[in-house]
Motif scaffolding. Structure first.
Motif, PDB file in Angstrom:
ATOM      1  N   ILE A   1       0.818  -1.218   0.000  1.00 24.90           N
ATOM      2  CA  ILE A   1       0.000   0.000   0.000  1.00 24.90           C
ATOM      3  C   ILE A   1       0.854   1.272   0.000  1.00 24.90           C
ATOM      4  CG2 ILE A   1      -2.069  -0.990   1.040  1.00 24.90           C
ATOM      5  CD1 ILE A   1      -1.076  -0.018   3.743  1.00 24.90           C
ATOM      6  N   PHE A   2       2.172   1.129  -0.108  1.00 27.94           N
ATOM      7  CA  PHE A   2       3.037   2.307  -0.213  1.00 27.94           C
ATOM      8  C   PHE A   2       2.664   3.125  -1.458  1.00 27.94           C
ATOM      9  CE2 PHE A   2       7.291   2.160   2.101  1.00 27.94           C
ATOM     10  CZ  PHE A   2       6.740   1.554   3.195  1.00 27.94           C
ATOM     11  N   GLY A   3       2.772   2.450  -2.587  1.00 28.98           N
ATOM     12  CA  GLY A   3       2.528   3.125  -3.870  1.00 28.98           C
ATOM     13  C   GLY A   3       1.129   3.713  -3.941  1.00 28.98           C
ATOM     14  N   PRO A   4       0.078   2.907  -3.622  1.00 26.38           N
ATOM     15  CA  PRO A   4      -1.276   3.478  -3.622  1.00 26.38           C
ATOM     16  C   PRO A   4      -1.424   4.670  -2.673  1.00 26.38           C
ATOM     17  CG  PRO A   4      -1.404   1.109  -3.618  1.00 26.38           C
ATOM     18  CD  PRO A   4       0.036   1.446  -3.476  1.00 26.38           C
ATOM     19  N   SER A   5      -0.703   4.645  -1.547  1.00 25.28           N
ATOM     20  CA  SER A   5      -0.779   5.791  -0.617  1.00 25.28           C
ATOM     21  C   SER A   5      -0.290   7.055  -1.324  1.00 25.28           C
ATOM     22  CB  SER A   5       0.097   5.553   0.609  1.00 25.28           C
ATOM     23  OG  SER A   5      -0.331   4.436   1.290  1.00 25.28           O
ATOM     24  N   LEU A   6       0.802   6.931  -2.031  1.00 23.64           N
ATOM     25  CA  LEU A   6       1.333   8.088  -2.753  1.00 23.64           C
ATOM     26  C   LEU A   6       0.349   8.549  -3.824  1.00 23.64           C
ATOM     27  CD1 LEU A   6       5.108   7.172  -3.258  1.00 23.64           C
ATOM     28  CD2 LEU A   6       4.070   8.557  -1.485  1.00 23.64           C
ATOM     29  N   PHE A   7      -0.262   7.578  -4.512  1.00 21.61           N
ATOM     30  CA  PHE A   7      -1.229   7.904  -5.571  1.00 21.61           C
ATOM     31  C   PHE A   7      -2.407   8.659  -4.974  1.00 21.61           C
ATOM     32  CE2 PHE A   7      -2.994   6.801  -9.790  1.00 21.61           C
ATOM     33  CZ  PHE A   7      -4.308   7.148  -9.587  1.00 21.61           C
ATOM     34  N   ILE A   8      -2.981   8.077  -3.917  1.00 27.13           N
ATOM     35  CA  ILE A   8      -4.165   8.689  -3.289  1.00 27.13           C
ATOM     36  C   ILE A   8      -3.816  10.084  -2.769  1.00 27.13           C
ATOM     37  CG2 ILE A   8      -5.742   8.494  -1.313  1.00 27.13           C
ATOM     38  CD1 ILE A   8      -5.397   5.362  -1.699  1.00 27.13           C
ATOM     39  N   GLY A   9      -2.662  10.197  -2.138  1.00 25.45           N
ATOM     40  CA  GLY A   9      -2.241  11.493  -1.602  1.00 25.45           C
ATOM     41  C   GLY A   9      -2.037  12.523  -2.694  1.00 25.45           C
ATOM     42  N   ALA A  10      -1.429  12.110  -3.788  1.00 25.27           N
ATOM     43  CA  ALA A  10      -1.196  13.045  -4.888  1.00 25.27           C
ATOM     44  C   ALA A  10      -2.527  13.556  -5.444  1.00 25.27           C
ATOM     45  CB  ALA A  10      -0.388  12.367  -5.987  1.00 25.27           C
ATOM     46  N   MET A  11      -3.506  12.649  -5.554  1.00 21.04           N
ATOM     47  CA  MET A  11      -4.803  13.062  -6.100  1.00 21.04           C
ATOM     48  C   MET A  11      -5.542  13.973  -5.109  1.00 21.04           C
ATOM     49  SD  MET A  11      -4.777  11.796  -9.030  1.00 21.04           S
ATOM     50  CE  MET A  11      -3.482  10.804  -9.746  1.00 21.04           C
ATOM     51  N   MET A  12      -5.491  13.628  -3.830  1.00 23.28           N
ATOM     52  CA  MET A  12      -6.153  14.496  -2.837  1.00 23.28           C
ATOM     53  C   MET A  12      -5.492  15.866  -2.838  1.00 23.28           C
ATOM     54  SD  MET A  12      -7.235  12.177   0.460  1.00 23.28           S
ATOM     55  CE  MET A  12      -5.620  11.667   0.955  1.00 23.28           C
ATOM     56  N   GLY A  13      -4.173  15.874  -2.878  1.00 20.62           N
ATOM     57  CA  GLY A  13      -3.444  17.140  -2.908  1.00 20.62           C
ATOM     58  C   GLY A  13      -3.765  17.934  -4.158  1.00 20.62           C
ATOM     59  N   GLY A  14      -3.838  17.232  -5.283  1.00 20.47           N
ATOM     60  CA  GLY A  14      -4.172  17.898  -6.547  1.00 20.47           C
ATOM     61  C   GLY A  14      -5.549  18.545  -6.481  1.00 20.47           C
ATOM     62  N   ALA A  15      -6.494  17.845  -5.855  1.00 17.74           N
ATOM     63  CA  ALA A  15      -7.856  18.397  -5.736  1.00 17.74           C
ATOM     64  C   ALA A  15      -7.860  19.667  -4.882  1.00 17.74           C
ATOM     65  CB  ALA A  15      -8.780  17.340  -5.132  1.00 17.74           C
ATOM     66  N   VAL A  16      -7.196  19.590  -3.718  1.00 19.83           N
ATOM     67  CA  VAL A  16      -7.123  20.777  -2.847  1.00 19.83           C
ATOM     68  C   VAL A  16      -6.428  21.917  -3.576  1.00 19.83           C
ATOM     69  CG1 VAL A  16      -6.101  21.679  -0.714  1.00 19.83           C
ATOM     70  CG2 VAL A  16      -7.180  19.441  -0.711  1.00 19.83           C
ATOM     71  N   GLY A  17      -5.358  21.586  -4.274  1.00 14.88           N
ATOM     72  CA  GLY A  17      -4.600  22.605  -5.002  1.00 14.88           C
ATOM     73  C   GLY A  17      -5.418  23.276  -6.095  1.00 14.88           C
ATOM     74  N   HIS A  18      -6.188  22.468  -6.825  1.00 13.53           N
ATOM     75  CA  HIS A  18      -7.035  23.038  -7.889  1.00 13.53           C
ATOM     76  C   HIS A  18      -8.015  24.056  -7.308  1.00 13.53           C
ATOM     77  CE1 HIS A  18      -6.229  21.384 -11.811  1.00 13.53           C
ATOM     78  NE2 HIS A  18      -6.046  20.185 -11.293  1.00 13.53           N
ATOM     79  N   VAL A  19      -8.681  23.637  -6.235  1.00 14.85           N
ATOM     80  CA  VAL A  19      -9.689  24.516  -5.621  1.00 14.85           C
ATOM     81  C   VAL A  19      -9.018  25.793  -5.099  1.00 14.85           C
ATOM     82  CG1 VAL A  19     -11.348  24.729  -3.741  1.00 14.85           C
ATOM     83  CG2 VAL A  19     -11.216  22.600  -5.030  1.00 14.85           C
ATOM     84  N   ALA A  20      -7.896  25.625  -4.393  1.00 13.67           N
ATOM     85  CA  ALA A  20      -7.207  26.792  -3.824  1.00 13.67           C
ATOM     86  C   ALA A  20      -6.744  27.743  -4.920  1.00 13.67           C
ATOM     87  CB  ALA A  20      -6.019  26.322  -2.996  1.00 13.67           C
ATOM     88  N   HIS A  21      -6.226  27.170  -5.984  1.00  9.52           N
ATOM     89  CA  HIS A  21      -5.690  28.020  -7.051  1.00  9.52           C
ATOM     90  C   HIS A  21      -6.799  28.753  -7.798  1.00  9.52           C
ATOM     91  CE1 HIS A  21      -2.333  29.413  -9.346  1.00  9.52           C
ATOM     92  NE2 HIS A  21      -2.908  29.058 -10.489  1.00  9.52           N
ATOM     93  N   GLN A  22      -7.975  28.100  -7.868  1.00  8.38           N
ATOM     94  CA  GLN A  22      -9.102  28.795  -8.507  1.00  8.38           C
ATOM     95  C   GLN A  22      -9.609  29.931  -7.623  1.00  8.38           C
ATOM     96  OE1 GLN A  22     -12.008  25.841  -9.632  1.00  8.38           O
ATOM     97  NE2 GLN A  22     -10.615  24.951 -11.147  1.00  8.38           N
ATOM     98  N   LEU A  23      -9.568  29.718  -6.309  1.00  5.60           N
ATOM     99  CA  LEU A  23     -10.060  30.748  -5.389  1.00  5.60           C
ATOM    100  C   LEU A  23      -9.039  31.874  -5.203  1.00  5.60           C
ATOM    101  CD1 LEU A  23     -11.724  28.536  -2.620  1.00  5.60           C
ATOM    102  CD2 LEU A  23     -12.877  29.877  -4.376  1.00  5.60           C
ATOM    103  N   PHE A  24      -7.759  31.512  -5.088  1.00  5.20           N
ATOM    104  CA  PHE A  24      -6.712  32.519  -4.826  1.00  5.20           C
ATOM    105  C   PHE A  24      -5.574  32.357  -5.843  1.00  5.20           C
ATOM    106  CE2 PHE A  24      -8.382  30.735  -0.799  1.00  5.20           C
ATOM    107  CZ  PHE A  24      -9.174  31.805  -0.413  1.00  5.20           C
ATOM    108  N   PRO A  25      -5.834  32.719  -7.066  1.00 10.80           N
ATOM    109  CA  PRO A  25      -4.823  32.448  -8.105  1.00 10.80           C
ATOM    110  C   PRO A  25      -3.494  33.172  -7.890  1.00 10.80           C
ATOM    111  CG  PRO A  25      -6.594  33.815  -8.970  1.00 10.80           C
ATOM    112  CD  PRO A  25      -7.023  33.386  -7.614  1.00 10.80           C
ATOM    113  N   ASN A  26      -3.532  34.340  -7.231  1.00  9.19           N
ATOM    114  CA  ASN A  26      -2.296  35.121  -7.107  1.00  9.19           C
ATOM    115  C   ASN A  26      -1.451  34.756  -5.896  1.00  9.19           C
ATOM    116  OD1 ASN A  26      -2.891  36.593  -9.420  1.00  9.19           O
ATOM    117  ND2 ASN A  26      -4.233  37.953  -8.252  1.00  9.19           N
ATOM    118  N   SER A  27      -2.062  34.051  -4.940  1.00  4.08           N
ATOM    119  CA  SER A  27      -1.293  33.769  -3.726  1.00  4.08           C
ATOM    120  C   SER A  27      -1.102  32.271  -3.476  1.00  4.08           C
ATOM    121  CB  SER A  27      -1.974  34.414  -2.515  1.00  4.08           C
ATOM    122  OG  SER A  27      -3.321  34.039  -2.474  1.00  4.08           O
TER     123      SER A  27
END
Lengths: 369, 595
Positions: B338-364
């Motif tokens: 479950i090492f590899g899947p943990s990284l996969f799941i984490g990357a996707m969760m992080g990507g989702a948070v990042g997308h939302v944050a960047h759409q809300l606060f693109p400059n910061s």
């Protein structure tokens, strides 16, 4: 065996023969595994490279059939398989740039620039990307890195292409000094190419170097005596140099060779206006010279008023001169005063103030030389 | 062919053999030298494992292959490996980390060569077929197994063989992840449970040797190629805090789902266990038919999201589907980690948070890729519960130092949430489901204190659960023991107090059986709360605590490998005696205190 033997020195229970045999087996296993791994790695590399090449080719055909989004995916897959390929990464960056994904393109290129900082193509695409995001000064630096970078085949024309992109940027910006600095190195290259000489000659005008422009256009004329564009260019150069009559002759010749060219017609009309305004023109009498001097000062005063200089002391002087009555014996002295006041008034205008009176500007340009 | 002793008599080989003999007689030095050999062999085996898996996968899923392959291949793969695991390699099931720790703490460092072979073959087949599990846990098991086999073959002491387990583990992880530093820390933090273990030198040697082998064969390529990210604005740290929260909650959700599903599969009949992995194969196949990115470990997808190359909807869908696919695949008994899947799941969760944050606060805020990068470490810290390893691992995997501060913040938050909401770390919980009581982190801190084994004594003959209370009273009448172990056909079921027996008989319940007075152990083994017990390596202080809580003056000492196996008992007076206090509570003279 005592698990908690702690610091007590222990001797392995294997016999010396087993001990030696085990080490021999380990060494043999290392050798065999190394061979196996190298073999597998070679196959893996070969198949991966082939797969990446197929994806890249797919991407290129998709790009040609105007499917940049799908092409981008192919390029991205190719890059993820073969990270060492600059070509794939560059294609990916260019595909992203073509779709307006500036940040993504820049991300890809930053990594690429780190790996291939002297690669001309990489720096050129980076310059284009930065230009899209409005970072002109950074873009210029990357254009220079592209110009002096490493190119594969056909490096001369690729470098020239990069330099012309930079030149176009500088021309749009109106940065005449930088522009001239970029054009001059090209002046000595490809002297036999008419198109290139014509392009350079036109750029010399934009760069504020009309003498070089005239010389370059004359080179073009030597190779193509019927080039209306060359006559037009020479005319523009002569006009900027203040050789109005020569300019008129060149524009007239250009119009003869290409009668429907409205731009040349307009420039000819402007030249005529300048000639009829010029108080220093040869072959005119003192009355005509005085009359032209008055017109020159009137138009200069109007331009100064437009620039908010109505209350300036020189404007008052100009008005006084224009209101004065002149005896026939004082015409020459009056003419000189009028011209002198006009040039002083023109020079006193703020540099930011532009006039719409093109003939006046051209004439003042000549008078100030 | 000349034998080794014969060769030793020849002068030119004499010195060499003398050197070997000298080495053979100094076990500590031998173990250090062995680290180099183990590092090289494990590194080469893991590289072969990675390359074979990749080539197999490429042939099972050719470019532009038909969609039906995505259902049929993982189903067949799980069927084949399921049978092999059931019939020939039962120890090779799952990740390999709990098994490695069990070998370390329970089985005296023993991992069989058969298990190593089975793990290699089954994992290569199952991962290549698209099962949504990782290769790193199995690599650790394989590496530790090789170290164990070599150590035992050389006749090393049990202590030294046990210490070779983390040596093999670090070599494996260094090669599997291309992370030599994180491999060392993981081996000490997770496998040994002690960052100050005296085997640090051996672990570092094997890790670096393995890493060098990896570079020799595959070159200097990080696992993921990531664009350089940095903190755009100090206020952006707040978004990383949110990522820590999301990562922590997501990790807990994943771990609970996996454990619950595994528990459900464990309730099914054992004789058909070979068939259960097919459930994982079918699940991942069905999901993969519609979303091919779910298949396999998915590192190519991770790289895409790390480079900000995925849309918000895609990362959310992939995060959810991967959680489901991995949980089902693992719980159903497939081979993989479950090492590899943990990284996969984490990357996707992080990507989702990042997308939302960047759409809300693109400059910061940075792009989604930066958050995906931090998300990987966050999920790793939340799921695997090794925060130090996760920070180092992300640094080494991406070779990106600039994001280290946000990574540490998110990791710690995820780690804290995971600790609060899921008390038992995943590997300990998995081992417990298998009936193995691995030492916990808290226990390891106490392990250096006096152990139960020092006060342990043979058990009195246990009472059978069906013995009548009258007979039980008769049998225990002459004994000093206040509590007695009770057994049935399966082994220990609990303890009964003599006072309770006497009291029940006095109330006229003499024909009742002893079982009525004990809380029977459940299917999965003893319940710590219901039936107090201790293991031989438990600290004596814990025995006292459990005696106090349970009001038993005698506790059963049971095996960690089988908690129904009664090894002996420990009594209150023996515990007090071990501490130098007699049963009346008076301290003995200093000279009488056992050292």
């Amino acid at each position: 065996m005592n698990e908690d033997a702690g610091s007590t020195a222990l001797i392995p229970t294997a016999s010396a023969a087993t001990f030696v045999a085990t080490f021999a087996v380990m060494l043999a296993a290392i050798a065999a595994l190394l061979l196996l791994d190298l073999f597998l790695a070679r196959i893996d590399r070969r198949e991966s490279v082939a797969h990446a090449a197929n994806l890249f080719a797919d991407g290129q055909s998709l790009l040609a059939s105007h499917q940049p989004a799908v092409a981008e995916q192919r390029f991205a897959s190719a890059v993820s398989i073969d990270h060492s390929s600059v070509t794939y990464a560059l294609a990916l960056a260019q595909a992203r740039l073509d779709q307006g994904k500036i940040a993504e393109a820049e991300g890809t290129l930053r990594d690429l620039v780190e790996r291939a900082e002297n690669d001309g193509a990489v720096n050129l695409v980076m310059a284009r990307t930065l230009l899209h995001s409005g970072r002109t000064e950074e873009a210029k630096a990357y254009y220079h890195r592209a110009i002096f970078g490493r190119w594969g085949a056909d490096s001369v024309s690729r470098r020239q292409e990069a330099r012309f992109e930079l030149i176009d940027l500088l021309a749009r910006q109106g940065s005449q000094r930088e522009l001239l600095a970029e054009i001059l190195p090209l002046d000595g290259t490809s002297p036999d190419s008419v198109a290139l000489r014509a392009r350079l000659a036109a750029l010399f005008i934009v760069a504020g170097s009309p003498a070089r422009a005239v010389a370059a256009f004359r080179d073009v004329l030597r190779q193509d005596p019927t080039s209306a564009d060359a006559y037009d260019g020479i005319g523009q150069g002569e006009l900027a140099l203040g050789n109005f009559r020569r300019a008129r002759a060149d524009f007239a010749e250009a119009l003869r060779l290409q009668p429907g060219d409205t731009a040349v017609k307009a420039r000819l009309a402007t030249t005529d206006s300048v000639i009829t305004l010029d108080p220093a023109a040869r072959g005119i009498g003192s009355a005509e010279r005085l009359s032209r001097s008055r017109k020159l000062l009137e138009r200069t005063l109007a331009a100064a008023v437009q620039c908010g200089q109505a209350a300036a002391p020189l404007a008052g002087t100009a008005r006084a001169l224009l209101g004065a009555t002149v005896a026939a014996t004082q015409r020459e002295a009056m003419t000189d005063s009028l011209v002198e006041t006009a040039t002083s008034l023109w020079a006193a205008r703020p540099s930011s103030c532009k006039t719409t009176d093109v003939p006046l500007r051209l004439l003042q340009g000549r008078l100030s030389q | 062919m000349t034998s080794a002793p014969a060769l030793a008599k020849e002068p030119r080989f004499g010195k060499f053999f003398a050197l070997l003999e000298d080495l053979r007689r100094r076990e500590d030095q031998l173990a250090l030298s062995l680290s180099l050999f183990i590092g090289a062999i494990v590194g080469l085996v893991v590289v072969a494992f990675i390359l074979l898996t990749g080539r197999l996968a490429a042939h099972m899923y050719p470019p532009n292959g038909a969609g039906w392959r995505r259902i049929v291949v993982p189903t067949l793969g799980s069927l084949v490996t399921g049978y092999l695991l059931f019939r020939f390699f039962p120890e090779a099931r799952g990740s390999g980390i709990p098994q490695t720790r069990a070998a370390m703490f329970i089985h005296e460092g023993r991992i069989s060569f058969r298990t190593v072979l089975g793990k290699f073959a089954c994992c290569a087949t199952s991962l290549a077929s698209g099962i949504a599990l990782g290769r790193e846990g199995p690599s650790v098991h394989i590496g530790s197994g090789i170290a164990s086999v070599i150590g035992r073959r050389l006749g090393l002491s049990t202590r030294q063989v046990r210490w070779l387990i983390p040596v093999g583990a670090s070599a494996a992880l260094a090669a599997a992840f291309n992370t030599p530093i994180a491999a060392v820390i993981f081996s000490l933090e997770e496998i040994m449970g002690d960052l100050h273990a005296p085997i640090l030198g051996s672990v570092v040697l094997s890790s670096t040797t393995s890493w060098m082998v990896l570079h020799l064969v595959l070159g200097d390529e990080p696992l993921f190629h990531v664009a350089g990210y940095h903190l755009v604005d100090p206020a952006e740290l707040l978004v990383y805090v949110v990522l820590g929260l999301v990562g922590g909650l997501g990790s807990v959700g994943f771990v609970r789902l996996l454990l619950e599903l595994r528990k459900a599969f464990a309730r099914l009949p054992r004789r058909t266990a070979w068939l259960y992995p097919v459930a994982g194969g079918l699940c991942v196949g069905a999901l993969g038919y519609f979303v091919p990115a779910v298949l396999g470990v998915g590192y190519d997808q991770v790289e895409r999201v790390l480079n900000g190359d995925m849309l918000l909807a895609a990362v959310i869908v992939l995060a959810v589907l991967k959680i489901v696919a991995t949980a089902v695949c693992y719980a159903s008994g497939n081979a993989g980690g479950i090492f590899g899947p943990s990284l996969f799941i984490g990357a996707m969760m992080g990507g989702a948070v990042g997308h939302v944050a960047h759409q809300l606060f693109p400059n910061s805020t940075a792009g989604a890729g930066a958050y995906a990068l931090v998300g990987m470490g966050t999920a790793f810290a939340g799921i695997i519960r090794t925060p130090l390893t996760s920070v180092l691992m992300i640094f080494e995997v991406t070779r990106n130092y600039t994001i280290i501060v946000p990574l540490m913040i998110s990791n710690l938050i995820a780690f804290y949430i995971s600790q609060r909401l899921q008390h038992e770390p995943i590997y300990e919980a998995l081992a417990r489901q298998d009936g193995l009581h691995l030492p916990t982190g808290a226990f390891r801190q106490l392990a250096r204190q006096r152990r139960v084994s020092a006060a342990q004594k043979p058990s009195p003959e246990p009472l059978a659960a069906e013995t009548t209370l009258e007979d039980a009273q008769q049998r225990t009448l002459e004994s000093d023991f206040g509590s007695w172990p009770v057994v049935d056909g399966r082994g220990l079921v609990g303890m009964v107090r003599r006072a309770d027996i006497v009291s029940a008989v006095a109330e006229g319940r003499g024909r009742s059986v002893v079982r009525d007075l004990v809380d029977a152990a459940g299917e999965e083994g003893l319940d710590d709360d219901a039936v107090p017990h201790v293991h031989p390596d438990h600290p004596l202080g814990l025995a006292l605590t459990r005696m106090g809580e349970s009001r038993h003056t005698v506790l059963p000492v049971v095996s960690r490998a089988n908690v129904r196996a009664l090894l002996g008992v420990v009594t209150l007076s023996d515990v007090l005696s071990a501490y130098g206090v007699d049963s009346a509570g008076d301290a003995r003279r200093r000279s009488e205190v056992p050292r």
